[in-house]
Design an enzyme around this catalytic site. Structure first.
Site, PDB file in Angstrom:
ATOM      1  N   GLU A 122      50.892  78.013 -14.998  1.00  0.00           N
ATOM      2  CA  GLU A 122      50.628  76.692 -14.411  1.00  0.00           C
ATOM      3  C   GLU A 122      49.149  76.327 -14.454  1.00  0.00           C
ATOM      4  OE1 GLU A 122      52.452  75.854 -10.666  1.00  0.00           O
ATOM      5  OE2 GLU A 122      54.451  76.395 -11.344  1.00  0.00           O
ATOM      6  N   GLY A 123      48.531  76.585 -15.587  1.00  0.00           N
ATOM      7  CA  GLY A 123      47.110  76.349 -15.751  1.00  0.00           C
ATOM      8  C   GLY A 123      46.352  77.626 -15.512  1.00  0.00           C
TER       9      GLY A 123
END
Length: 808
Positions: free
Chosen positions: A502-503
């Site tokens: 997620e990043g």
């Protein structure tokens, strides 16, 4: 001649106007009145009179007369700004527009409204959510044998999958009208937290369908037909979803994906249909190996202009049953020995009707903004919950183990070296819980906290990494021997996963937090960028001039405020509380003002290069992040009744945050390319050198000791951890030994005292000393039984697993 007092009065007017942020006309009027009073009644005369009035009239006239200001100030800056400003791609623009700016904008303003923070509702579980946590989640945790799951089966047992579907764990975010649980964000977060303290493999399998994926996208963007068909099936577990974004050539730069869709006509269900021909190659997709419905992001093209004049339509999100011809769900990845389902998915010449676009034809080309919006919500919940679970479980078990494990006739937790590690664990456990509650609470208030979610994701997973490292250090050999008795090993192994997804944290810190935050949070920069991109130059200049006029006043105000704060003016800040925490509100306000001031200078000097100087901008992002974490702690402490026994956690957290803010500023000043300006900035922010220090050893000791004895504070700190059932469960066994050892503390002291005084012999085995003490009447028979039970419980939990060579 102008006296010193009169000079000070004039400076006081300027300082007051800047500190309270008076509008320029009002500030000019106040200065003019003071100047006239001093001219009439003071000794303002002679050679200084004319220059002071001339300077005042020239400066105020220049800024207040729009044509003059526009020609000689705004016009040259406007053209310089247009040259310096890097082009903004459509995907960058969509990322900047995604989500909402919330409390973090107050922190960037230089003048945060602390009462606004206090007025945010305190997040809390409702009765239904609490009952689910106490019953279904507790039952699920009891069903889980993480060693069996990760080492032997590499999957959840069939009965666990069935229970997850039966109790709608995959439908927590789906509203009740579609058959889901309709839980709040704080409930979603808390459930993931508790599951993570038992089995991260299970927690990940649960959290992904409730985070960025088909359900979330359908809720916000799906057509009624899509919602009515898919959401009840997803809630019941009849459909298992995954969402495919990342590919071999597109990780952090997901917008660079090479996966494509082409608008075309083909036969579908016996008739010619307008649709999309898809080709993709994705990997790292959680739940892909078991998914029945695939969410997919591709770049969509229309070479035959079947939809319109545009050929490149942009990123589009589709929903595809995995049994569609041409879909290959691939095999499995093996993410660091964990058993959650993760794998690749590929498709070759897969045809789907246009109605399979999430949201239908109207949402063609809007996939990137859809994803960024949903990510701003999902990233606020799942991974911050996992980071919090790591900290809380490390606190629960490491404090207990450090009390149970003795060396040199002393629990190891009382040695200062171990105490230092315990303080890190305890302090971060308190800090991340505060940030978790604040950030999830924002979602429940209807906010999509895009920047706050990035801060939470990065820092809470990093805090988890520090906490588990400290826990492993303290457990030493007990922590590195894998087996059913090792309650830390899989959490330690799993930590890089939360850091990566997620990043990736490197990307999040270096590009997102400040790179997007400076533009989104600053009250004027985004508007100036928009004005610079106006095609008609004179219209853009007019817009830019109005914004620049306000921006200059904002910047001057922050310079004045920062100087006042740096020279002892923190006491002018109105804290929303009295007592020992008031100073921390004032210090955070001071650092907020410094951030606003330094940011303006950095953007002015570096312009578009600030985006490329990742380490420079990351340090300013660290300042913003620790302002957010510090304010989270103050809010959490206030909301939970400001208990005096927990003040030590606030002191540790705020001292840590302020010190890290100072370190970030130091790094910025040391590496800022304009050296004379760097020295000037350092002087304005920290004129007397370093101001903040790390937590004192005394504070470390206070919070570490909370972990070493049963107490209400320890229970609150480790709340939501699954604590096992029965002595066969090692977590429960450690906690039982901890309770027994704590209860027997005074008896142990009596035996040791008898040994020191020579009343009994010094045996190598403590149980022999206890028996001798009983025989001598130092302790009673009942106390001896307590000691022996405590020793047996401790020996049981200290021992590690042993395996036959062939059994592994």
């Amino acid at each position: 001649m102008l006296t010193l007092l009169q000079i000070l009065l004039l400076l006081a007017v300027i300082a007051t106007a800047g500190f309270v942020r008076l509008a320029l006309p009002v500030a000019a009027a106040a200065f003019a009145v003071m100047l006239m009073i001093l001219t009439q009644y003071g000794s303002l005369s002679g050679i200084l009179l004319v220059p002071i009035w001339l300077i005042f009239i020239a400066v105020t006239g220049f800024f207040l007369l729009a044509p003059l200001r526009r020609r000689y100030l705004s016009h040259p800056i406007y053209h310089m700004f247009r040259r310096m400003l890097p082009p903004i791609s459509e995907t960058e623009r969509e990322a900047l527009d995604a989500g909402d700016i919330w409390w973090e904008a107050e922190l960037f303003s230089g003048r945060p409204d602390w009462q606004r923070l206090h007025n945010f509702p305190k997040p809390a579980l409702n009765l239904t959510e609490q009952a689910f946590l106490d019953n279904q989640v507790e039952v699920l945790c009891a069903m889980l044998d993480d060693w069996q799951i990760t080492h032997k089966d590499h999957d959840l047992p069939a009965e666990v999958w069935a229970y997850l579907k039966q109790e709608k764990f995959f439908g927590m975010v789906i509203p009740q009208q579609y058959g889901g649980l309709g839980f709040s964000a704080i409930a979603h977060s808390t459930i993931v937290l508790k599951l993570s303290t038992r089995s991260i493999s299970t927690a990940v399998n649960v959290m992904v369908p409730n985070s960025l994926g088909p359900a979330e996208l359908l809720l916000h963007y799906g057509t009624d037909k899509q919602k009515n068909y898919y959401l009840p099936r997803l809630a019941a577990g009849d459909e298992i979803p995954c969402f495919a974004l990342t590919g071999p050539d597109a990780g952090s730069d997901a917008a660079a994906m090479t996966d494509t869709g082409v608008i075309c006509k083909a036969m579908h269900e016996g008739k010619e249909t307008l649709g999309i021909r898809l080709n993709w190659d994705k990997h790292y997709i959680t739940l892909a190996p078991v998914a029945t419905v695939l969410g997919l992001a591709v770049k969509l093209y229309d070479p035959d202009h079947l939809l319109g004049a545009e050929e490149s339509l942009g990123i589009t999100c589709c929903l595809i049953p995995t049994n569609t011809p041409g879909v290959d769900i691939g095999k499995r990845h093996f993410p660091l020995n964990l058993a959650f389902m993760n794998g690749p998915t590929r498709g070759k010449h897969v045809f789907i009707p246009l109605s399979s676009v999430i949201g239908g034809p109207d949402m063609v080309g809007k996939g990137w903004s859809m994803l960024m919006d949903c990510l701003s919500v999902g990233r606020s919940i799942s991974l911050p919950a996992l980071g919090t679970a790591t900290c809380k479980f490390s606190a629960l078990m490491t404090g207990a183990y450090a009390r149970v494990r003795h060396q040199f006739k002393t629990p190891i937790g009382y040695f200062e070296g171990v105490e230092e590690g315990l303080a890190v664990i305890a302090g971060y456990a308190y800090m991340v819980e505060a940030a978790r509650v604040l950030t999830a609470g924002a979602v429940d208030q209807g906010v999509k906290p895009s920047l706050a979610s990035a801060i939470a994701k990065y820092h809470m997973t990093e805090c988890g990494r520090h906490a588990i490292n400290a826990a492993m250090d303290i457990h030493a050999g007990r922590g590195v021997q894998l087996g059913p008795k090792n309650y830390l090993g899989r959490i330690y192994q799993a930590t890089p996963i939360s850091i990566t997804v997620e990043g990736a944290n490197i990307l999040t810190r270096n590009l997102m937090i400040y790179g997007q935050g400076a533009v989104r949070c600053h009250p004027f920069v985004r508007a100036e960028m928009e004005a610079a991109h106006v095609e008609v130059e004179h219209e853009g200049l007019q817009q830019f001039d109005k914004i620049l006029y306000s921006h200059v006043g904002f910047m001057l105000s922050n310079i004045i405020r920062t100087l006042i704060f740096s020279f002892g003016g923190e006491r002018l800040v109105q804290a929303p509380v009295t007592g020992p925490t008031a100073k921390y509100y004032r210090s955070l306000t001071r650092m907020s003002s410094a951030l606003a001031f330094v940011s303006d200078i950095a953007m002015l000097i570096l312009g578009g290069d600030l985006k490329r100087k990742e380490r420079i901008s990351a340090r300013l992002g660290d300042v913003l992040s620790y302002l957010y974490l510090g304010s989270s702690v103050l809010k959490y402490y206030h909301d939970n009744g400001a208990k005096p026994e927990e003040l030590c956690f606030v002191e540790w957290s705020l001292t840590t945050c302020l010190y890290k803010i100072q370190v970030a500023f130091d790094g910025f000043f040391a590496n800022f390319t304009n050296r004379p300006l760097a020295y000037l900035l350092r002087f304005v922010v920290f004129p007397f050198g370093r101001h903040y220090t790390p937590p004192l050893d005394k504070t470390d000791r206070q919070i570490a000791r909370v972990l070493l004895s049963p107490s209400a504070s320890r229970d609150r700190l480790t709340q939501y951890c699954y604590k096992g059932e029965g002595s066969d469960d090692l977590v429960a066994a450690v906690l039982i030994a901890f309770e027994k050892m704590s209860a027997a503390s005074d008896i142990y002291k009596a035996v040791y005292k008898a040994v020191r005084e020579g009343i009994i012999a010094r045996y190598s085995v403590f149980s022999q000393q206890a028996e001798a003490a009983c025989a001598k009447g130092v302790i009673s028979q009942d106390e001896l039984e307590i000691i022996l039970a405590s020793e047996a419980a401790c020996k049981h939990v200290i021992r590690v697993d042993e395996f036959d060579p062939d059994s592994l």
